[in-house]
Motif scaffolding. Structure first.
Motif, short mmCIF file in Angstrom:
data_model
loop_
_atom_site.label_atom_id
_atom_site.label_comp_id
_atom_site.label_asym_id
_atom_site.label_seq_id
_atom_site.Cartn_x
_atom_site.Cartn_y
_atom_site.Cartn_z
N ALA A 45 1.25 -1.30 0.45
CA ALA A 45 -0.05 -0.40 0.31
C ALA A 45 0.67 1.34 -0.29
N ARG A 46 1.94 1.07 0.62
CA ARG A 46 2.67 2.83 1.01
C ARG A 46 3.71 2.48 -0.44
N ALA A 47 3.90 1.12 -1.13
CA ALA A 47 4.79 1.50 -2.48
C ALA A 47 3.48 2.36 -3.64
N GLU A 48 2.78 2.01 -3.22
CA GLU A 48 1.13 1.87 -4.69
C GLU A 48 1.22 3.51 -4.46
N ALA A 49 0.89 4.02 -2.73
CA ALA A 49 0.97 5.32 -2.48
C ALA A 49 1.61 6.48 -2.51
N LYS A 50 3.38 5.77 -2.49
CA LYS A 50 4.22 6.53 -3.04
C LYS A 50 4.01 6.79 -4.69
N GLU A 51 3.91 5.65 -5.27
CA GLU A 51 4.13 6.09 -6.97
C GLU A 51 3.18 6.52 -7.11
N LYS A 52 1.89 6.46 -6.70
CA LYS A 52 0.59 7.77 -7.45
C LYS A 52 0.94 8.48 -6.95
N ALA A 53 1.50 9.32 -5.30
CA ALA A 53 2.27 10.78 -5.91
C ALA A 53 3.42 10.93 -6.37
N GLU A 54 4.35 10.60 -6.47
CA GLU A 54 5.06 10.08 -7.88
C GLU A 54 4.65 11.13 -9.21
N ALA A 55 3.56 9.78 -9.76
CA ALA A 55 2.69 10.08 -10.49
C ALA A 55 2.19 11.56 -11.01
N GLU A 56 1.68 11.55 -9.46
CA GLU A 56 0.51 12.97 -9.54
C GLU A 56 1.32 14.01 -9.42
N LYS A 57 2.60 14.45 -8.94
CA LYS A 57 3.67 14.84 -9.32
C LYS A 57 4.10 16.04 -10.91
N ARG A 58 4.53 14.21 -11.15
CA ARG A 58 5.24 14.49 -12.49
C ARG A 58 4.05 15.53 -13.67
N ALA A 59 2.34 14.68 -13.27
CA ALA A 59 1.76 14.99 -14.19
C ALA A 59 1.66 16.14 -14.00
N VAL A 60 1.51 16.87 -12.58
CA VAL A 60 1.34 18.39 -11.99
C VAL A 60 2.37 19.12 -12.75
N ALA A 61 3.66 18.79 -12.97
CA ALA A 61 4.86 19.40 -13.00
C ALA A 61 4.81 19.53 -14.40
N GLN A 62 4.11 18.56 -15.46
CA GLN A 62 4.74 18.19 -16.98
C GLN A 62 3.04 19.52 -17.59
N ARG A 64 2.52 22.27 -15.51
CA ARG A 64 2.71 23.81 -15.80
C ARG A 64 4.22 23.89 -16.78
N ARG A 65 4.83 23.16 -16.86
CA ARG A 65 5.20 23.16 -17.97
C ARG A 65 4.76 23.98 -19.78
N GLU A 66 3.92 22.89 -19.47
CA GLU A 66 3.23 23.30 -21.23
C GLU A 66 2.18 24.65 -20.88
N GLU A 67 1.52 25.22 -19.88
CA GLU A 67 1.07 26.70 -19.61
C GLU A 67 2.01 27.37 -19.73
N GLU A 68 2.89 27.57 -19.34
CA GLU A 68 4.28 27.87 -19.61
C GLU A 68 4.70 28.24 -20.58
N LYS A 69 4.63 26.96 -21.77
CA LYS A 69 5.43 27.04 -23.13
C LYS A 69 4.56 28.28 -23.67
N ALA A 70 2.88 27.79 -23.12
CA ALA A 70 1.66 28.19 -24.37
C ALA A 70 1.61 29.75 -23.94
N GLU A 71 1.91 30.35 -22.28
CA GLU A 71 1.87 31.33 -21.62
C GLU A 71 3.29 32.01 -22.63
N LYS A 72 4.03 31.61 -22.68
CA LYS A 72 5.32 32.50 -23.69
C LYS A 72 5.03 33.00 -24.55
N ALA A 73 4.88 31.81 -25.52
CA ALA A 73 3.78 31.67 -27.01
C ALA A 73 2.60 32.85 -27.51
N ARG A 74 1.74 33.07 -26.46
CA ARG A 74 1.00 33.63 -26.43
C ARG A 74 1.78 35.18 -26.17
N ILE A 75 2.66 35.27 -25.14
CA ILE A 75 3.16 36.93 -24.92
C ILE A 75 3.99 36.91 -26.46
#
Length: 111
Positions: A45-62, A64-75
């Motif tokens: 259970a701990r391993a699954e929770a850790k993996e899920k948290a890491e996947a969520e963290k990677r998704a959030v970072a991705q 954020r990078r896409e939003e920053e890229k779109a914002e830079k393109a818009r500007i």
């Protein structure tokens, strides 16, 4: 009164071999020990929770990078007074219109 006796090479080698043998025995005993199902389930259970948290963290970072890229393109587009690129729906509509025109031309040639 006896003084301190410096351990020689043989003494150090024997002590090292004994310590190594003791460590190996401890590892073998630990490997043979049965694992409690509750502990195993908790580890899984701990391993699954850790993996899920890491996947969520990677998704959030991705995102954020896409939003920053779109914002830079818009500007950059605003600075250059260039109209924004067409959306995917607009591109699909243009492709469909071209395809329909080719289809109509082909049908007209056959008549």
């Amino acid at each position: 009164m006896a003084g301190y006796k410096e351990p020689g090479l043989g003494d150090r080698r024997n002590a090292s071999a004994e310590a190594r043998a003791k460590a190996i025995e401890a590892l073998k005993a630990k490997a043979k020990a049965p694992v409690d199902p509750a502990v195993l389930a908790e580890r899984i259970a701990r391993a699954e929770a850790k993996e899920k948290a890491e996947a969520e963290k990677r998704a959030v970072a991705q995102r954020r990078r896409e939003e920053e890229k779109a914002e830079k393109a818009r500007i950059a587009a605003e600075k250059a007074n260039v109209p924004p690129p067409p959306s995917q729906e607009e591109l699909d509509a243009q492709r469909k219109a071209l395809r329909d025109a080719r289809y109509a031309a082909r049908k007209a040639r056959k008549k």
